[in-house]
Scaffold this active site. Structure first.
Site, PDB file in Angstrom:
ATOM      1  N   SER A  52      20.297   3.382 -33.052  1.00 55.95           N
ATOM      2  CA  SER A  52      20.084   4.675 -33.705  1.00 55.95           C
ATOM      3  C   SER A  52      21.322   5.081 -34.488  1.00 55.95           C
ATOM      4  CB  SER A  52      19.793   5.748 -32.644  1.00 55.95           C
ATOM      5  OG  SER A  52      19.856   7.057 -33.185  1.00 55.95           O
ATOM      6  N   TYR A  60      21.720   9.851 -24.631  1.00 57.56           N
ATOM      7  CA  TYR A  60      20.925   9.009 -25.533  1.00 57.56           C
ATOM      8  C   TYR A  60      21.831   8.285 -26.524  1.00 57.56           C
ATOM      9  CZ  TYR A  60      17.673   7.870 -29.351  1.00 57.56           C
ATOM     10  OH  TYR A  60      16.959   7.235 -30.342  1.00 57.56           O
TER      11      TYR A  60
END
Length: 283
Positions: free
Chosen positions: A175, A188
């Site tokens: 990401s 995350y």
């Protein structure tokens, strides 16, 4: 592409595509079919919706048989299976929580039972929760984030590797948050950073076996994870703060996976592609 009209919607986790407005676009962007993956078998985690589904459909369009590992969204998994089979390829759907090691082994074994090989592994499943402060992140949440987002990638790869041959490929979904961080998605972002390091280390480890390992680091993407994770106010403006001022549709991310999975990328390993709407992250 116009900005998304995303206001006034929120769902319980993991979210359903058919209830989203607009419905995420997962059908492959139209271009001539070339059969780039003809004769290949791809195992895709989190392949029932979002980026995983879009990648599965594009791979199927290019001739690959598909195995999809999904958590519990049976209705969406069956629907995706039907869409995949319209490309005249085979599809196997496999239910299981991949944050549990034995389920990763089972997913690989069921794929081998159906297709007798795995040429492409897409580690894509992920979860996240917003937290205002580090103190709000419980040990339970931290463990769940890493078991789902990192441990599953390790386990899926571990059990797939014995079946991979020269020319096989592994692609991990990381990401943009791995590179620039995220103040409300600390655990995350940390898990996605771990995926980058895992990708680079594994690529070096497997280079002499001629198994390529790469990653894709999307920016904001319109998927069920978004409507099941954020508050309505954030959903309404999701992606609008990026240079392109919008979130991507899943089928705008899938071509990055296709490129890395195909022979077009045969001289590329240990790298990350950044389809993030123009954000410069120097990674």
């Amino acid at each position: 592409m116009k900005k998304l009209q995303q206001a006034n919607q929120q769902q319980t986790r993991p979210g359903k595509e058919k209830k989203m407005q607009p419905i995420p676009e997962t059908y492959p962007i139209i271009y001539p079919q070339e059969g780039k993956l003809a004769g290949k078998t791809a195992l895709i985690t989190g392949g029932d919706s979002g980026i995983g589904k879009a990648t599965a459909l594009l791979f199927a369009k290019e001739g690959a048989d598909i195995a999809i590992a999904y958590l519990n969204e049976k209705e969406e998994a069956l629907s995706t299976k039907k869409e995949i089979e319209k490309f005249n390829v085979n599809c196997k759907i496999i239910k299981g929580d991949l944050s549990i090691e034995k389920n990763c082994k089972i997913a690989v074994e069921k794929t081998i039972e159906s297709f007798h090989k795995i040429d492409i592994l897409i580690n894509n499943a992920a979860l996240h929760w917003e937290c205002e402060t580090l103190e709000e992140i419980s040990t339970k949440q931290l463990e769940k984030t890493f078991k789902n987002n990192v441990f599953s990638y390790f386990w899926m790869t571990k059990y797939t590797l014995p079946y991979m041959q020269k020319g096989s490929t592994i692609i991990n979904t990381t990401s943009v948050t791995a590179y620039r961080g995220s103040p409300k998605l600390i655990d995350y972002a940390a898990s996605k950073g771990a995926i980058v390091s895992f990708t680079r280390s594994l690529s070096a480890n497997l280079v002499k076996k001629e198994i390529r390992v790469n990653a894709v680091a999307p920016g904001p993407v319109w998927t069920p994870l978004i409507v099941s994770s954020f508050e309505p106010e954030k959903i309404a403006t999701f992606g609008s703060d990026k240079p392109m001022e919008r979130a991507a549709m899943p089928n705008e991310i899938a071509p990055a996976f296709l490129f890395l999975a195909s022979e077009d990328a045969r001289f590329i390993t240990g790298q990350v592609i950044h389809p993030n709407g123009g954000e410069i992250i120097n990674g």
